[in-house]
Design an enzyme around this catalytic site. Sequence first.
Site, short mmCIF file in Angstrom:
data_model
loop_
_atom_site.label_atom_id
_atom_site.label_comp_id
_atom_site.label_asym_id
_atom_site.label_seq_id
_atom_site.Cartn_x
_atom_site.Cartn_y
_atom_site.Cartn_z
CD GLU A 169 5.47 27.52 35.73
OE1 GLU A 169 4.86 28.53 35.34
OE2 GLU A 169 5.06 26.37 35.54
CD GLU A 369 2.75 24.26 38.90
OE1 GLU A 369 2.17 24.41 37.81
OE2 GLU A 369 3.18 25.20 39.59
C1 BGP Z 1 1.81 26.94 36.14
C2 BGP Z 1 1.70 27.75 37.40
C3 BGP Z 1 0.55 27.39 38.29
C4 BGP Z 1 -0.67 26.82 37.60
C5 BGP Z 1 -0.36 25.98 36.37
C6 BGP Z 1 -1.56 25.61 35.52
O1 BGP Z 1 2.43 27.69 35.16
O2 BGP Z 1 2.87 27.61 38.17
O3 BGP Z 1 0.31 28.47 39.13
O4 BGP Z 1 -1.67 27.71 37.48
O5 BGP Z 1 0.60 26.57 35.56
O6 BGP Z 1 -1.91 26.64 34.65
P1 BGP Z 1 -3.40 27.17 34.55
O7 BGP Z 1 -3.74 27.70 35.88
O8 BGP Z 1 -3.38 28.23 33.51
O9 BGP Z 1 -4.22 25.99 34.16
#
Ligand code: BGP
Length: 467
Positions: A169, A369
């Site tokens: 990201e 994701e």
């Molecule tokens: C993205 C990241 C992940 C993951 C996901 C969910 O931005 O790449 O590492 O964590 O978000 O977010 P959260 O963990 O805040 O639910």
Amino acid sequence: MKKDFLWGGSTSAFQFEGGANEGGKGESIYDVISKSGEMQIGEVKFKTDADYSTTSDFYHHYKEDIALMAEMGFNGFRMSIAWTRIFPNGDDANYNEEGVKFYNSVFDELIKHGIQPVVTLFHWDMPQSLVERFDGWYGSETVDAFERYCKTCFEQFGDRVKYWLTLNENNLCKLLPCLQTKTKLKASDENFEEFKLKVYHNTNIAHFKAVKLCHEIVKDGKIGCMIASSIAYPMTSHPKDVFEATKHQQNKMYDYLDLLIKGKYNRRDIGEFDNINLTLYKDNSFVELASNDISKIDFISFSYYFSICMQSEENKSNENAATLQIMYQAYENPKLEKSSFGWTIDPLGLRIFMNDVYDRYNLPLLLVENGLGVEDDVLEADGTIHDPYRVEYLRQHINAVKDAVEIDHVDCFGFLPWGCIDLYSASGNKKKRYGFIYVDYDDNFKRYKKDSFYWYKEVIKSNGEKL
Ligand code: BGP
């Protein structure tokens, strides 16, 4: 969907692996967070009880976990390599053999079960030593160290790992430039702009170097970027709102992708450099590296969780800031439902994004994701977990991917939803769960299959037909 479509799941080392004090691993910034119990995202500081040194303990459970993934029918699994497991200080003279041995065992196990590893080289867990000595990505020494680390990964694992992702990201880097640096600046600080652009530029050099090396070293290897997709709708049809939404998408996604794919900063980015007389982007070595075909990505991978709304200050029709306002300064969409974490649920937004990005760049897409993170999962006395809300969310989003592929002819080659086995949230919350498999953090990290496990297994078996 194509026969070889990648069905699986996704994780990152700092959120899933644990074993931080074993195998000669060095300290990463998340180990420091675990010790201090304090985290900072942007300008917001908060307490956390998430102990990233253990998390879900994949370090000791990888065989069991991979067997469970295979039982669900996975043929793809995204994970990241902890830089500090390979080079404990980030730039040691020799790589840590125990670390290499660990990942060799993981990759062997995956291949044995017919699961293709998809590996992120940098998922935020910067070696603390590089933060102390070079201020993380602010120092060009960190870029050199990253290059060596990547080379080692490609040489050691490239015979089995054919899909690589560079920096997780990184399109959000300009928004959060101090995430992996010692210096913590506010956007209002005088030298913020310069700091931000230097960090951004260094991460971009790191990206291009990794892509080039992968193409040189990994036979049949493919390497992509990983971006946080951020679809923004105008709050109303007022042109000022439309302009805000367009601007958001340019600044937060497309300017970055333009650089990676076209090999040079676009005019808006150049304007930012010029405003403070930074000439870094004109350096010959950078221009040569970025514009060379060998440094161009093969595909675009991305995360998608929600969409947001933008509106102009003068034309505000909705005062409700979205949960992600801190990061995006965005607003709630009154037309959409939200998860218990305030994230909008918008499967059509996923199809819109996939069409947009594919039209712009014509590169294959990989969704790495997606998913529903909630605190609602309950481990029943009989070891079951009923999570119909997760099934519903994923059903809608898989349908959106199918529509994009089958109706809109977008080339997408995989669906790897986030946190397929429960892991810690990136923002320090260990109760927010995404998985098909429940991890009991209070009882030796025992694994339990949720209802969604059996549902996803059928989805994969039917190649997305049985939803
Ligand atoms: C993205 C990241 C992940 C993951 C996901 C969910 O931005 O790449 O590492 O964590 O978000 O977010 P959260 O963990 O805040 O639910």
